[in-house]
Enzyme design. Sequence first.
Site, short mmCIF file in Angstrom:
data_model
loop_
_atom_site.label_atom_id
_atom_site.label_comp_id
_atom_site.label_asym_id
_atom_site.label_seq_id
_atom_site.Cartn_x
_atom_site.Cartn_y
_atom_site.Cartn_z
N GLU A 296 50.59 80.34 -24.01
CA GLU A 296 51.14 81.65 -24.35
C GLU A 296 52.65 81.69 -24.12
OE1 GLU A 296 49.60 83.88 -25.90
OE2 GLU A 296 47.47 83.80 -25.41
N ARG A 300 55.44 82.03 -27.19
CA ARG A 300 56.20 83.28 -27.20
C ARG A 300 57.62 83.09 -26.65
NH1 ARG A 300 51.76 88.03 -26.31
NH2 ARG A 300 49.92 86.77 -26.64
N ASP A 429 41.41 78.11 -33.11
CA ASP A 429 42.15 78.47 -34.32
C ASP A 429 43.42 77.66 -34.57
OD1 ASP A 429 43.25 79.71 -32.08
OD2 ASP A 429 43.27 81.73 -32.93
N GLU A 565 47.26 88.64 -37.87
CA GLU A 565 46.76 87.58 -38.78
C GLU A 565 46.61 88.02 -40.23
OE1 GLU A 565 45.59 88.16 -35.75
OE2 GLU A 565 46.25 86.33 -34.72
N THR A 654 52.93 79.55 -34.19
CA THR A 654 51.77 80.43 -34.25
C THR A 654 52.08 81.83 -33.70
OG1 THR A 654 49.38 80.53 -33.86
CG2 THR A 654 50.75 79.75 -32.03
#
Length: 668
Positions: A296, A300, A429, A565, A654
């Site tokens: 994460e 980010r 994913d 998404e 992502t």
Amino acid sequence: MGGVLTALRWLPAGVGPAKPPAPLRARPPDAASGRGRPGRLRRCHVSDAAAGGAASGLHLGDAEPRSELRRQQKLAAALVLEAVNGRSAEERKMRPADPPVLPAPQKADANPEDSPGVLPQKPQRHFRRGPPNLQIRAPSKDSRDRRQDDTKQRDEMVGDARQEENTQRTVVSWRGAVIEPQPGTELPSRKAEAPPRPSSQAPRIQSQAAPPNERQRAVIDAFRHAWAGYRKFAWGHDELKPVSRSFSEWFGLGLTLIDALDTMWILGLKKEFEEARKWVSKKLRFQKDVDVNLFESTIRVLGGLLSAYHLSGDELFLRKAEDFGNRLMPAFQTPSKIPYSDVNIGTGAAHPPRWTSDSTVAEVTSIQLEFRELSRLTGRKKFQEAAEEVTRHVHSLSGKKDGLVPMFISTHSGLFTHMGVFTLGARADSYYEYLLKQWIQGGKKETQLLEDYLEAVEGIKKHLLRRSEPRKLTFVGELAHGRFSAKMDHLVCFLPGTLALGAHHGLPADHMELARALMDTCYQMNRQMETGLSPEIVHFNLYPQSDHKDVQVKPADRHNLLRPETVESLFYLHRLTGDPKYQDWGWELLQSFNAYTRVPSGGYSSISNVRDPLNPQPRDKMESFFLGETLKYLYLLFSDDPDLLSLDAYVFNTEAHPLPIWAPPRGA
Ligand code: DMJ
């Protein structure tokens, strides 16, 4: 619904509903499904495995056919590569690629062992990028920051690099006068050694961008409203709690602010960007005793800083990125080199989550774009090496099913655990997304990545694809020990965009066909809800009963976290097909966000019930990805300029942070 194909070539022959599937899993009531956040876990993996173990569909006897399939995949990848390299853009019906946006990666990147003494990142001469008021360049101020932030090692590195830069300058002379290289003009003799620079397309984004159209202005308005709430009630904290007008901390790193930096740049919000930049310069410190989740924080914080650097050209962001990257490195010190999920950026102590020694497959395989780029920019190979070691290792593991990966991997043994469960949703994913995107980032040369991606797409078609009743929506379900579940996370809606991106880069045309069909489905996941917003998870109806709808939602799955998404994929589909219906769908989504999630005093809130427009039940949380991803993708979706962050020049991580595609090596 328009656009649903009647003949679906990718559905395996004979696939269709047989009898109602038994429920496969029990889920805790709050199924937020975020990865890596203990409080948001939603799976009962152990019990899933136990429940389905007897009926396991992961037969050891698959080995033989799988190796044959693998051979065929390699062949297919080779053919695709040949096609990608050999066919003209026109033949492929692709927009022509832009000229390379960056110099080739330095030699040292290509073969680190050959150049043990290679210099790290030279201090970049600042080349002015973007409008003047964003060029915050006071050297003394930045030097002060550097003195405060950087380690001794880094000082030595900078010193070495300065020496190198001086040498370089004196080499360039004409009749005794020193000629300083100009931005973008590299002398042939030095060109191969030129350090990477911020993306050469960055200036266009603000200086030449067309004025925002009406829909883009509506996105800007939404961003300003979200930002106003964050600024008033949560400044410098991780996330805004818009209803209680307060904030929550996760890592204590100003997560929303960092995630939103490049969005502000792209939307042309100069004042806001400048203020945020000042906070990064003055307040963002990584020397703190706090555990961060490797994945994460990489996507980010590291991703956000790297893209802010590329768009603005401001070295502050690169220095912060390097400092942060260094602090993440202890996570890789495990017996298997598969990183732990968590690392303390102050003490360097890394560890798995409290309840397991496993890491999540998507997490350990979705940090590579960022670590590779950090190495390319700094000249420090360790980031890329650590991340790519994971890719190589996962590539070689058994336990996959036609390219599909399980969701967990042991940091001790390096083996997959909780085998036999396959999903394109949470915990797996972005493994698939990063196979393709690394291949694109690296100039489409790393064939192993391509092979794994192509094999996985075939695995999806073979095992996870079905059509719903009565509207025959194509969807991606899950497989647990051989039993199919018609469950699809909203997270899976990244897939249409990724498939379309692959097709744009020369992969088979049926990937685009599948992308279009899945895009229709993701749109319907939103459209069929009373608020127009998708729930976190849906179940598709497989049985032709007139009173059943295609999309069904369980009470525990009715929440919407402002996730990106659907709009992410709408952006790719519109950009790559030009079909305006995707913009219209995105416009509907923005209206719904405004109608049901906008909090009057500032900010947007995730909601608990997408089925109740009268009381959607705000959850009092604005996730950082709403600013980092959702609004950015909406803004890009509403643009008709294919060169605004061209998909031939940038690859989005992502978390929607654009990173440059590396130029192919000279002569290639
Ligand atoms: C983001 O952090 C990223 O997009 C990640 O890949 C998935 N989860 C959220 C958004 O839904």
